[in-house]
Design a protein around this motif. Sequence first.
Motif, PDB file in Angstrom:
ATOM      1  N   GLY A 185     -12.852  14.067  -0.961  1.00 30.47           N
ATOM      2  CA  GLY A 185     -12.791  13.123  -2.071  1.00 30.47           C
ATOM      3  C   GLY A 185     -11.760  13.481  -3.122  1.00 30.47           C
ATOM      4  O   GLY A 185     -11.890  13.076  -4.275  1.00 30.47           O
ATOM      5  N   LEU A 186     -10.742  14.227  -2.737  1.00 30.58           N
ATOM      6  CA  LEU A 186      -9.732  14.701  -3.680  1.00 30.58           C
ATOM      7  C   LEU A 186      -8.355  14.106  -3.405  1.00 30.58           C
ATOM      8  O   LEU A 186      -7.354  14.606  -3.931  1.00 30.58           O
ATOM      9  N   ALA A 187      -8.295  13.077  -2.578  1.00 26.97           N
ATOM     10  CA  ALA A 187      -7.026  12.427  -2.258  1.00 26.97           C
ATOM     11  C   ALA A 187      -7.273  10.937  -2.064  1.00 26.97           C
ATOM     12  O   ALA A 187      -8.389  10.507  -1.736  1.00 26.97           O
ATOM     13  N   ALA A 188      -6.221  10.169  -2.287  1.00 30.12           N
ATOM     14  CA  ALA A 188      -6.315   8.710  -2.126  1.00 30.12           C
ATOM     15  C   ALA A 188      -4.955   8.175  -1.727  1.00 30.12           C
ATOM     16  O   ALA A 188      -3.905   8.738  -2.073  1.00 30.12           O
ATOM     17  N   ASP A 189      -4.972   7.069  -0.974  1.00 31.56           N
ATOM     18  CA  ASP A 189      -3.753   6.353  -0.600  1.00 31.56           C
ATOM     19  C   ASP A 189      -3.721   5.047  -1.376  1.00 31.56           C
ATOM     20  O   ASP A 189      -4.688   4.256  -1.332  1.00 31.56           O
ATOM     21  N   LEU A 190      -2.630   4.823  -2.074  1.00 29.30           N
ATOM     22  CA  LEU A 190      -2.447   3.636  -2.907  1.00 29.30           C
ATOM     23  C   LEU A 190      -1.275   2.832  -2.398  1.00 29.30           C
ATOM     24  O   LEU A 190      -0.407   3.350  -1.692  1.00 29.30           O
ATOM     25  N   ALA A 191      -1.239   1.564  -2.782  1.00 22.73           N
ATOM     26  CA  ALA A 191      -0.133   0.692  -2.375  1.00 22.73           C
ATOM     27  C   ALA A 191       0.028  -0.415  -3.407  1.00 22.73           C
ATOM     28  O   ALA A 191      -0.949  -0.846  -4.035  1.00 22.73           O
ATOM     29  N   PRO A 192       1.255  -0.895  -3.602  1.00 27.35           N
ATOM     30  CA  PRO A 192       1.475  -2.006  -4.539  1.00 27.35           C
ATOM     31  C   PRO A 192       1.076  -3.344  -3.907  1.00 27.35           C
ATOM     32  O   PRO A 192       1.131  -3.520  -2.685  1.00 27.35           O
ATOM     33  N   MET A 193       0.652  -4.251  -4.749  1.00 28.25           N
ATOM     34  CA  MET A 193       0.263  -5.593  -4.293  1.00 28.25           C
ATOM     35  C   MET A 193       1.100  -6.622  -5.040  1.00 28.25           C
ATOM     36  O   MET A 193       1.213  -6.571  -6.267  1.00 28.25           O
ATOM     37  N   ARG A 194       1.675  -7.548  -4.263  1.00 25.04           N
ATOM     38  CA  ARG A 194       2.518  -8.589  -4.839  1.00 25.04           C
ATOM     39  C   ARG A 194       2.066  -9.938  -4.310  1.00 25.04           C
ATOM     40  O   ARG A 194       1.996 -10.138  -3.083  1.00 25.04           O
ATOM     41  N   GLU A 195       1.728 -10.826  -5.223  1.00 20.89           N
ATOM     42  CA  GLU A 195       1.316 -12.193  -4.885  1.00 20.89           C
ATOM     43  C   GLU A 195       0.164 -12.195  -3.876  1.00 20.89           C
ATOM     44  O   GLU A 195       0.156 -12.963  -2.911  1.00 20.89           O
ATOM     45  N   GLY A 196      -0.790 -11.305  -4.088  1.00 20.51           N
ATOM     46  CA  GLY A 196      -1.977 -11.270  -3.236  1.00 20.51           C
ATOM     47  C   GLY A 196      -1.801 -10.585  -1.905  1.00 20.51           C
ATOM     48  O   GLY A 196      -2.732 -10.580  -1.095  1.00 20.51           O
TER      49      GLY A 196
END
Length: 273
Positions: free
Chosen positions: A208-219
Motif C-alpha cells: 500500500g505504499l505505491a500507486a499508478d496515476l494517469a491524466p484524464m482528458r475529456e473523460g
Amino acid sequence: MAELNFWWLMLLMFGLVMSLGWIGWRFFYGGAPATLAPMPRPAATPAPQPRLPRRPLWPELLAWRRRLNWHAIRWLLMAAAVVLLIILVTLQMAGYHVLRALSPQAYDRTQHIQLALKDEKLVPPPALPPSIFVSSERPSLAYADRDWSKLDPRFTQLVLTVIARMQERGYPIVLIEGYRSPERQDALADGDVHVTNARGGRSKHQYGLAADLAPMREGRIVLSERDPWAWEAYQALGEEAQAAGLVWGGGWSFKDYGHVEMKGPIAALTSGR
C-alpha cells in the motif's frame, strides 16, 4: 527580525560579561575592605572635638583612580571580547540567526502539503469503474485494485495532495491502480508488455505504499506519454510528486511515468505496523 534578535542577544551577553567582571573586581579583587582597628573606649566625659573642614571631592576621586588596577581591567575586557567573538563565530557557523531564502513556489507547495496532512484530511474520490479501461491502451487495468482504503494512510494523503495540485495546474489525475497482490505482480512481471521489473513481495504496491496515476482528458484516460498533452501532464506529475517527498517512476532507468511511491526501503516503512 532574526538579525535584530541576534544583536539583542549579543548586547545581553556583553552586559552579562561586563557585570560579572565588575562584581569580581569590586568584591573579590580590588574592593576588599581594609582591616578595621579596634575602636577605643570612649572617655567618660569626651572633650569637644574641633570641627574639621570638609575635604574636597576631587582629591578623593584622584585617589580612587590611582587605586584602580588597570592591568586587571584590560584583561577583563580582553576576556569579554574573546567570549563575544566565540559566541558570534558559533552562531554564524551554526546558522541560527540566518533564515534561508525560500522561493514562493516552494513555500506554497510546502504550506499546501502541511495543511493537507495536519489541518484537514483529504477525502479520496470514488474509484473509476472497470468499463472505462476496456477501450484503453491497457484493458487489463479493468481488473486492477483502486480501493483507497488498502493504501497506507500517510501515503494516501500525499497522493491526494499531489492530485489536488495537478488539478490546480489544469491536469486532472486519477488513480488507475493502488494495492497489487503478489500474484498480479508476478503476472505483470512475466507478461508480454513490460510493465514492471519487480516480482511479488518486492514492490511497494503489495504494502500500500505505491500507486499508478494517469491524466484524464475529456473523460478518457491517456496512458501513453507519446501524447504531447499527456507528456506535459506526466512531467508536472513528477514535479509535484517530488515536491511532496515521493519517489517518481519517471526518474528511473526503467521509465514509469505514472508511478509514485513512498521514499525509503520497505522494511523501514513497514516496521511500525
